[in-house]
Motif scaffolding. Structure first.
Motif, PDB file in Angstrom:
ATOM      1  N   VAL A 268       0.836  -1.199   0.000  1.00 15.07           N
ATOM      2  CA  VAL A 268       0.000   0.000   0.000  1.00 15.07           C
ATOM      3  C   VAL A 268       0.873   1.252   0.000  1.00 15.07           C
ATOM      4  N   SER A 269       0.349   2.311  -0.622  1.00 15.95           N
ATOM      5  CA  SER A 269       1.048   3.604  -0.540  1.00 15.95           C
ATOM      6  C   SER A 269       0.052   4.691  -0.161  1.00 15.95           C
ATOM      7  N   ASP A 270       0.596   5.778   0.363  1.00 17.04           N
ATOM      8  CA  ASP A 270      -0.248   6.856   0.875  1.00 17.04           C
ATOM      9  C   ASP A 270      -0.724   7.810  -0.210  1.00 17.04           C
ATOM     10  N   HIS A 271       0.018   7.899  -1.294  1.00 20.20           N
ATOM     11  CA  HIS A 271      -0.324   8.767  -2.430  1.00 20.20           C
ATOM     12  C   HIS A 271       0.576   8.368  -3.581  1.00 20.20           C
ATOM     13  N   GLY A 272       0.358   8.969  -4.747  1.00 17.25           N
ATOM     14  CA  GLY A 272       1.233   8.695  -5.878  1.00 17.25           C
ATOM     15  C   GLY A 272       2.257   9.801  -6.062  1.00 17.25           C
ATOM     16  N   ILE A 273       2.820   9.848  -7.255  1.00 15.10           N
ATOM     17  CA  ILE A 273       3.887  10.829  -7.516  1.00 15.10           C
ATOM     18  C   ILE A 273       3.885  11.165  -9.004  1.00 15.10           C
ATOM     19  N   LYS A 274       4.300  12.355  -9.341  1.00 19.53           N
ATOM     20  CA  LYS A 274       4.414  12.730 -10.757  1.00 19.53           C
ATOM     21  C   LYS A 274       5.410  13.877 -10.895  1.00 19.53           C
ATOM     22  N   ALA A 275       5.767  14.174 -12.130  1.00 15.75           N
ATOM     23  CA  ALA A 275       6.762  15.219 -12.385  1.00 15.75           C
ATOM     24  C   ALA A 275       6.277  16.570 -11.890  1.00 15.75           C
ATOM     25  N   MET A 276       7.199  17.334 -11.317  1.00 14.64           N
ATOM     26  CA  MET A 276       6.862  18.694 -10.921  1.00 14.64           C
ATOM     27  C   MET A 276       7.146  19.633 -12.094  1.00 14.64           C
ATOM     28  N   LYS A 277       6.121  20.370 -12.530  1.00 18.86           N
ATOM     29  CA  LYS A 277       6.326  21.305 -13.643  1.00 18.86           C
ATOM     30  C   LYS A 277       6.975  22.603 -13.185  1.00 18.86           C
ATOM     31  N   GLY A 278       6.894  22.888 -11.905  1.00 18.82           N
ATOM     32  CA  GLY A 278       7.489  24.109 -11.379  1.00 18.82           C
ATOM     33  C   GLY A 278       6.856  24.451 -10.039  1.00 18.82           C
ATOM     34  N   ALA A 279       7.284  25.592  -9.502  1.00 16.39           N
ATOM     35  CA  ALA A 279       6.710  26.071  -8.241  1.00 16.39           C
ATOM     36  C   ALA A 279       6.116  27.458  -8.473  1.00 16.39           C
ATOM     37  N   PHE A 280       5.055  27.757  -7.771  1.00 14.03           N
ATOM     38  CA  PHE A 280       4.348  29.026  -7.940  1.00 14.03           C
ATOM     39  C   PHE A 280       4.418  29.800  -6.634  1.00 14.03           C
ATOM     40  N   ALA A 281       4.990  31.005  -6.692  1.00 17.03           N
ATOM     41  CA  ALA A 281       5.175  31.825  -5.485  1.00 17.03           C
ATOM     42  C   ALA A 281       3.840  32.452  -5.090  1.00 17.03           C
ATOM     43  N   ILE A 282       3.127  31.731  -4.258  1.00 21.64           N
ATOM     44  CA  ILE A 282       1.736  32.088  -3.962  1.00 21.64           C
ATOM     45  C   ILE A 282       1.622  33.453  -3.283  1.00 21.64           C
ATOM     46  N   ASN A 283       2.549  33.761  -2.363  1.00 25.39           N
ATOM     47  CA  ASN A 283       2.447  35.059  -1.686  1.00 25.39           C
ATOM     48  C   ASN A 283       2.824  36.216  -2.608  1.00 25.39           C
ATOM     49  N   GLN A 284       3.757  35.967  -3.522  1.00 28.23           N
ATOM     50  CA  GLN A 284       4.092  37.001  -4.499  1.00 28.23           C
ATOM     51  C   GLN A 284       2.852  37.319  -5.353  1.00 28.23           C
ATOM     52  N   TRP A 285       2.140  36.267  -5.727  1.00 27.53           N
ATOM     53  CA  TRP A 285       0.912  36.454  -6.509  1.00 27.53           C
ATOM     54  C   TRP A 285      -0.147  37.185  -5.675  1.00 27.53           C
ATOM     55  N   LEU A 286      -0.280  36.827  -4.399  1.00 30.10           N
ATOM     56  CA  LEU A 286      -1.273  37.507  -3.552  1.00 30.10           C
ATOM     57  C   LEU A 286      -0.960  38.998  -3.424  1.00 30.10           C
ATOM     58  N   ILE A 287       0.343  39.325  -3.377  1.00 29.66           N
ATOM     59  CA  ILE A 287       0.724  40.752  -3.342  1.00 29.66           C
ATOM     60  C   ILE A 287       0.335  41.421  -4.656  1.00 29.66           C
ATOM     61  N   GLU A 288       0.654  40.768  -5.763  1.00 30.55           N
ATOM     62  CA  GLU A 288       0.315  41.341  -7.080  1.00 30.55           C
ATOM     63  C   GLU A 288      -1.190  41.547  -7.232  1.00 30.55           C
ATOM     64  N   GLU A 289      -1.956  40.688  -6.584  1.00 26.99           N
ATOM     65  CA  GLU A 289      -3.414  40.777  -6.666  1.00 26.99           C
ATOM     66  C   GLU A 289      -3.987  41.779  -5.668  1.00 26.99           C
ATOM     67  N   GLY A 290      -3.130  42.335  -4.807  1.00 23.86           N
ATOM     68  CA  GLY A 290      -3.605  43.300  -3.818  1.00 23.86           C
ATOM     69  C   GLY A 290      -4.270  42.662  -2.611  1.00 23.86           C
ATOM     70  N   LEU A 291      -4.128  41.347  -2.482  1.00 26.62           N
ATOM     71  CA  LEU A 291      -4.761  40.652  -1.347  1.00 26.62           C
ATOM     72  C   LEU A 291      -3.840  40.587  -0.135  1.00 26.62           C
ATOM     73  N   LEU A 292      -2.547  40.699  -0.378  1.00 26.78           N
ATOM     74  CA  LEU A 292      -1.542  40.720   0.693  1.00 26.78           C
ATOM     75  C   LEU A 292      -0.757  42.024   0.556  1.00 26.78           C
ATOM     76  N   LYS A 293      -0.799  42.833   1.606  1.00 23.70           N
ATOM     77  CA  LYS A 293      -0.145  44.150   1.560  1.00 23.70           C
ATOM     78  C   LYS A 293       1.095  44.129   2.454  1.00 23.70           C
ATOM     79  N   ILE A 294       2.181  44.714   1.964  1.00 28.58           N
ATOM     80  CA  ILE A 294       3.395  44.786   2.784  1.00 28.58           C
ATOM     81  C   ILE A 294       3.912  46.230   2.826  1.00 28.58           C
ATOM     82  N   LYS A 295       4.645  46.523   3.906  1.00 27.72           N
ATOM     83  CA  LYS A 295       5.163  47.880   4.097  1.00 27.72           C
ATOM     84  C   LYS A 295       6.589  48.017   3.591  1.00 27.72           C
TER      85      LYS A 295
END
Length: 471
Positions: A268-295
Motif C-alpha cells: 500500500v502507498s499513501d499517495h502517488g507521484i508525478k513530475a513537478m512542472k514548477g513552483a508558484f510563489a503564492i504570496n508574491q501572486w497575492l501581493i500582485e493581486e492586492g490581497l496581501l499588503k506589505i510595508k
C-alpha cells in the motif's frame, strides 16, 4: 474467484503490510512490474488497483487516515505543519500524540492481537502498543527514545548500529543522497526480518519512506518528459528503477520468512507521484493581486529569495496569505480570529469565495489554462477539528507546487524554492491484497478509507469507519 477470496479470508491468521511511501500505480503495477519478480508474484495473486488518497494527498495525514479510517478533519491533521490558532505564522508540527483516534492495531489489540509497527507516520514520540513500535521519519535522530518498549532500541542498535529514519534529499550532492538511501533501506529491512523472526505478532506494518525520497531527489533524471530532464546519458537515469529493484529484492528475502499459507500480505502507498512542472510563489501572486499588503516592498526588488517572515506585512489591509508545500494552504485575515483581522465574520463566506475564484483563475506561465482545485475543509470533511486552513489549493491539479518564498522576477519558478525536488504528489497510490491460496489477480479500485475496514475484516471485525472492506 469470490469463492477463492472467501477461502483465503478463512485461512488468514496474520496480516503483513508493506508500506511504500508515494508508490504510484503507473510504476508499481505498470512500467516496472516485470522487473520486480517478488512484487509481481504478489500482485498476480492479489486484489489490487489504484487507491485514491485523501485530501490533501500528503504523507501526514494520509498514513494515519489509512490506519484509522478517519478523515484529516476528524484527526485534525492537514499536513506536517499547522498554524497555531490566533497567530499569523506560528506553527506546530504534527506528531504521534496529536492522534487521538484508534488505529487498526488498537482495535485488534482489544482482541489480544499483537502488532509490530515500523516507521508509520506520525509515530514519534512512540506510543504504547500491544507489541513493538519503531518511530517514523519525523524522529529527530537516533539519540532519542524511538521505540516501544524502550528496551527495543538496544536490540535494534546491536543489530544495525545507528538506525536511520530518513535522509536529506533536497541537496545537490545526489551521490550522497543515493548512498544514504540504500543504507537506510537495507538497515530497515534487516530490522524488519529480525522482528519477524524474534517477536510475536499478528499484525505487522512497516513504511519505507525511502521510495518517496528517491522520487523527489531523482525524478528529473529518470522521466524523459520532465522539463529539466538532462538527457539519456545522465549518471542518475537508473537510480529510481534500481531503487525499486532494491525494494523488490528486500521484499523477496522478507517473504521467505512469512508463512504465506496463513498470512495476508498488503502492499500500500499513501499517495502517488508525478513530475513537478514548477513552483508558484503564492504570496508574491497575492501581493500582485492586492490581497496581501506589505510595508517593505523594496525587499522584493533585491533580487534574492525572501522568506515570509522577512515581510513587514500591513495586516490592517491584508485579506489573505499563503503557505508553500505540495499543496498550498491559504488563510484569511478574519476580524476577531486573527490579531489584526479585517474581514467581518459576516463577510467571510463571500470573501472566501472571491479569493477561491481568483486562485482558480490563475493561468500557467504561458497563459495556459490550469486545472486548479480549491477545497473548503468543512465541505470535504464531516468534521474539521483544530487549526484548519481556510482554503486548500492544488495548483494545476498538483502539477505545480506552491513556493512559500517570494522576491522573484515572476511567480512561476522552474524549480522548487527550498532545494532540489523534481516531483510532486499525485492523488492515486497503490493497494494490493494477497490472500492465502489466491492463484489469480482481481482488479479493483478503492479509496484510502477502505484500508482500515479491509484490515479489520481480515481479523473478523467491523467498526463504524469511513470506507468499506474490499473483501
Amino acid at each position: 474467484m469470490e469463492e477463492k477470496i472467501n477461502e483465503g479470508i478463512e485461512k488468514v491468521k496474520k496480516v503483513f503490510v508493506i508500506g511504500l511511501d508515494s508508490a504510484p500505480p503507473e510504476l508499481l503495477f505498470g512500467k516496472f512490474l516485470d522487473e520486480l519478480p517478488n512484487i509481481k508474484w504478489l500482485v498476480e495473486r492479489s486484489i489490487y488497483g489504484p487507491m485514491r488518497s485523501t485530501i490533501p494527498a500528503i504523507t501526514i495525514p494520509a498514513w494515519m487516515v489509512m490506519a484509522t479510517g478517519k478523515t484529516p478533519g476528524e484527526l485534525g491533521l492537514y499536513g506536517f505543519r499547522h498554524r497555531k490558532k490566533g497567530t499569523y505564522n506560528d506553527i506546530w508540527i504534527a506528531h504521534a500524540l496529536m492522534v487521538k483516534e484508534k488505529a487498526v492495531w488498537d482495535y485488534i489489540a482489544e482482541k489480544g492481537k499483537k502488532s509490530i509497527l515500523i516507521g508509520i507516520p506520525p509515530s514519534y514520540p512512540p506510543k504504547r502498543v500491544n507489541g513493538y513500535l519503531i518511530s517514523c521519519f519525523i524522529t529527530p535522530d537516533a539519540s532519542v527514545d524511538y521505540t516501544y518498549p524502550k528496551e527495543l532500541k538496544g536490540e535494534i542498535e546491536n543489530l544495525v548500529g545507528e538506525y536511520i529514519f530518513d535522509v536529506v534529499f533536497r541537496k545537490e550532492n545526489r551521490d550522497e543522497t543515493k548512498e544514504q538511501l540504500w543504507e537506510m533501506t537495507k538497515k530497515r529491512f534487516e530490522v524488519i526480518r529480525y522482528l519477524i523472526q524474534e517477536k510475536e505478532w499478528d499484525y505487522f506494518q512497516f513504511v519505507e519512506i525511502g521510495l518517496d525520497r528517491v522520487h523527489h531527489a531523482f525524478w528529473k533524471y529518470f522521466d524523459e518528459n520532465h522539463h529539466l530532464y538532462p538527457g539519456d546519458d545522465n549518471p542518475y537515469k537508473n537510480v529510481i528503477p534500481d531503487y525499486y529493484k532494491l525494494l523488490d529484492e528486500e521484499i523477496g528475502k522478507t517473504l521467505k520468512l512469512i508463512d504465506l499459507d496463513e498470512t495476508a500480505v498488503i502492499i500500500v502507498s499513501d499517495h502517488g507521484i508525478k513530475a513537478m512542472k514548477g513552483a508558484f510563489a503564492i504570496n508574491q501572486w497575492l501581493i500582485e493581486e492586492g490581497l496581501l499588503k506589505i510595508k517593505n516592498p523594496e525587499i522584493l526588488k533585491e533580487g534574492r529569495q525572501v522568506r515570509f517572515n522577512e515581510l513587514d506585512v500591513d495586516w490592517s489591509n491584508t485579506i489573505a496569505w499563503g503557505w508553500g508545500g505540495y499543496y498550498s494552504r491559504v488563510f484569511l485575515n478574519v476580524k476577531g480570529r486573527e490579531p489584526k483581522g479585517i474581514i467581518e465574520p459576516s463577510e467571510y463566506e463571500k470573501v472566501r469565495d472571491e479569493v477561491a475564484e481568483r486562485i482558480k483563475a490563475i493561468r500557467g506561465p504561458n497563459g495556459e489554462k490550469w486545472n486548479t482545485k480549491v477545497f473548503y475543509p468543512e465541505e470535504i470533511y464531516p468534521v474539521a477539528k483544530r487549526d484548519k486552513p481556510d482554503l486548500m489549493v492544488y495548483l494545476d491539479d498538483l502539477n505545480w507546487r506552491a513556493a512559500g518564498t517570494l522576491g522573484y522576477e515572476t511567480p512561476y519558478l522552474l524549480e522548487n524554492d527550498l532545494g532540489p525536488d523534481d516531483a510532486v504528489h499525485a492523488e492515486y497510490g497503490v493497494f494490493s491484497l494477497y490472500l492465502p491460496g489466491m492463484g489469480e489477480a482481481k482488479r479493483t479500485q478503492l479509496t484510502i478509507y477502505d484500508f482500515a475496514p479491509t484490515v479489520l475484516r481480515l481479523f473478523g471485525m467491523k467498526k463504524p469507519l469511513n470506507g468499506r472492506s474490499v473483501i
